[in-house]
Design a protein around this motif. Structure first.
Motif, PDB file in Angstrom:
ATOM      1  N   LYS A   4       0.533  -1.671  -0.116  1.00  0.00           N
ATOM      2  CA  LYS A   4       0.122  -0.011  -0.431  1.00  0.00           C
ATOM      3  C   LYS A   4       0.955   0.949  -0.048  1.00  0.00           C
ATOM      4  N   SER A 117     -10.000  -6.619   2.312  1.00  0.00           N
ATOM      5  CA  SER A 117      -9.188  -6.335   3.482  1.00  0.00           C
ATOM      6  C   SER A 117      -8.077  -5.341   3.340  1.00  0.00           C
ATOM      7  N   GLU A 121      -8.357  -0.733   3.916  1.00  0.00           N
ATOM      8  CA  GLU A 121      -7.379   0.611   4.805  1.00  0.00           C
ATOM      9  C   GLU A 121      -7.206   1.404   3.979  1.00  0.00           C
TER      10      GLU A 121
END
Length: 404
Positions: A4, A117, A121
């Motif tokens: 990320k 998931s 985020e």
């Protein structure tokens, strides 16, 4: 090894694979760096290094060969994925798309990771994409657009122009530019609409009739070429057909003036319009696939002559205005609220004002976060009060339509 917040590039022409790569990148919380596939290796090297891209998707062997000549000078790159399914060479850090997907499946099975998931985020202020300006006044600048920048633009567009799952888009403008990315990629898919990818710019006229799109986004050049083609065809047409077309165009021009004023057509004109529609307008629309609701024009000024010509044939070209730095749309004409020769009214959450020297200033949730690692250029573009300076000169008419 890519996580990320990392930057991943795409260097390819439009295709379903471009779209899938883009969604894969942004849904894992990384940011897409779009690279125009016609750039030369030196320009590509600058963008990869300036953006610190960790991986890159390339269209085919031709694009891979460009990378090979600069790879030694791109230290941040860890992986290259070739989108062409026919690519099968076995090379260090280079993956064919099938092998890449297999690796992803294997990683997902061995690690506690899920699509849900990952997307949970992501924050709205996270970077969605880095798009580099053309660099005509020095090195290209990386425009930082967040999830919120683009989604606010999609939401505002959707309030002005109705789209749903029954709409069909024909995509041919470069997805590496924000106009096509927001208007012909994110917006249609957010509504469940379908996207068809043109074989090439040259094949767009054929693809129009094959696909039957309801919405087409383009730069004015396409509409200018269509205008010229229709007029050239009329020169060699029989006299009767030329006269009929001229009559229908006159009827359409008269009808258009009522539509622009939001007035009902008088009975006689309405009757003439129905006849003209059956004999002429329907033929033009069938050439465009038979389902077209509207054309959308941006990226450059649209000739008022061309806009009036198509408007008189009951084919609406909705002109809008914006920049890469504004995600991109600032103002737009809509199906129910348009004025030829203008770029329409500001979107709902966008504020536009004209500076004392005539420059158009903009503020809103769609304004970029800034230029990547270039605070000086960012401060020049966005003043201390949050107004983005477009560099364009414009004015509003008495009804709030903006002209450039």
């Amino acid at each position: 090894g890519i996580t990320k917040g990392d930057h991943i590039a795409i260097q390819s022409n439009n295709s379903p694979m471009w779209a899938m790569a883009d969604y894969g990148i942004i849904c894992m919380g990384a940011a897409t760096v779009s690279i125009y596939p016609t750039l030369i290796p030196k320009q590509i090297q600058y963008i990869i290094n300036n953006s610190n891209s960790k991986a890159i998707f390339v269209e085919n062997l031709e694009q891979l060969n460009k990378l090979d000549s600069i790879l030694v000078d791109c230290p941040s790159l860890k992986a290259i994925i070739v989108l062409d399914k026919n690519y099968s060479e076995n090379r260090e850090m280079v993956y064919g798309i099938s092998d890449f997907i297999d690796l992803g499946t294997e990683y997902q099975n061995e690690n506690n990771v899920s699509f849900e998931s990952m997307i949970e985020e992501i924050d709205e202020e996270d970077l969605l994409t880095l798009i580099y300006t053309s660099g005509t006044t020095g090195n290209p600048k990386g425009v930082m657009l967040t999830h919120n920048n683009v989604i606010s633009n999609i939401n505002d567009i959707s309030k002005e122009i109705f789209f749903d799952k029954n709409d069909k888009f024909l995509s041919f403008l470069p997805l590496s530019h924000i106009f096509e990315r927001t208007c012909g990629h994110f917006t249609p898919l957010s509504k469940g609409a379908s996207i068809y990818y043109a074989e090439s710019i040259e094949k767009v006229p054929d693809n129009l009739s094959e696909v039957g799109p309801t919405v087409v986004t383009s730069v004015p050049r396409l509409y200018e070429k269509m205008y010229s083609k229709i007029n050239d065809g009329l020169k060699s047409a029989p006299s009767v057909r030329r006269k009929l077309f001229s009559w229908a165009l006159d009827v359409g021009t008269d009808s258009l003036s009522y539509r622009l004023a939001n007035k009902k057509l008088p009975l006689l004109l309405s009757l003439k319009n129905k006849i003209a529609s059956k004999l002429v307008y329907s033929k033009v629309k069938n050439k465009l696939g038979g389902n077209l609701r509207c054309f959308v024009s941006g990226g450059a000024p649209l000739s008022k002559v061309v806009a009036e010509f198509f408007g008189s044939l009951d084919v609406l070209i909705l002109e809008g205005y914006g920049l890469t730095e504004t995600s991109p749309i600032l103002t737009a004409n809509t199906e129910n609220n348009f004025r030829l020769g203008t770029v329409g009214k500001p979107l709902q959450n966008v504020s536009i004002k004209i500076a004392d020297d005539g420059e158009i200033l903009a503020k809103g949730p769609n304004i970029m976060k800034g230029y990547y690692e270039n605070k000086e250029a960012t401060n020049e573009a966005i003043d201390s009060n949050g107004w983005f300076h477009t560099g364009d000169i414009g004015n509003f008419d008495s009804d709030g339509f903006l002209s450039i």
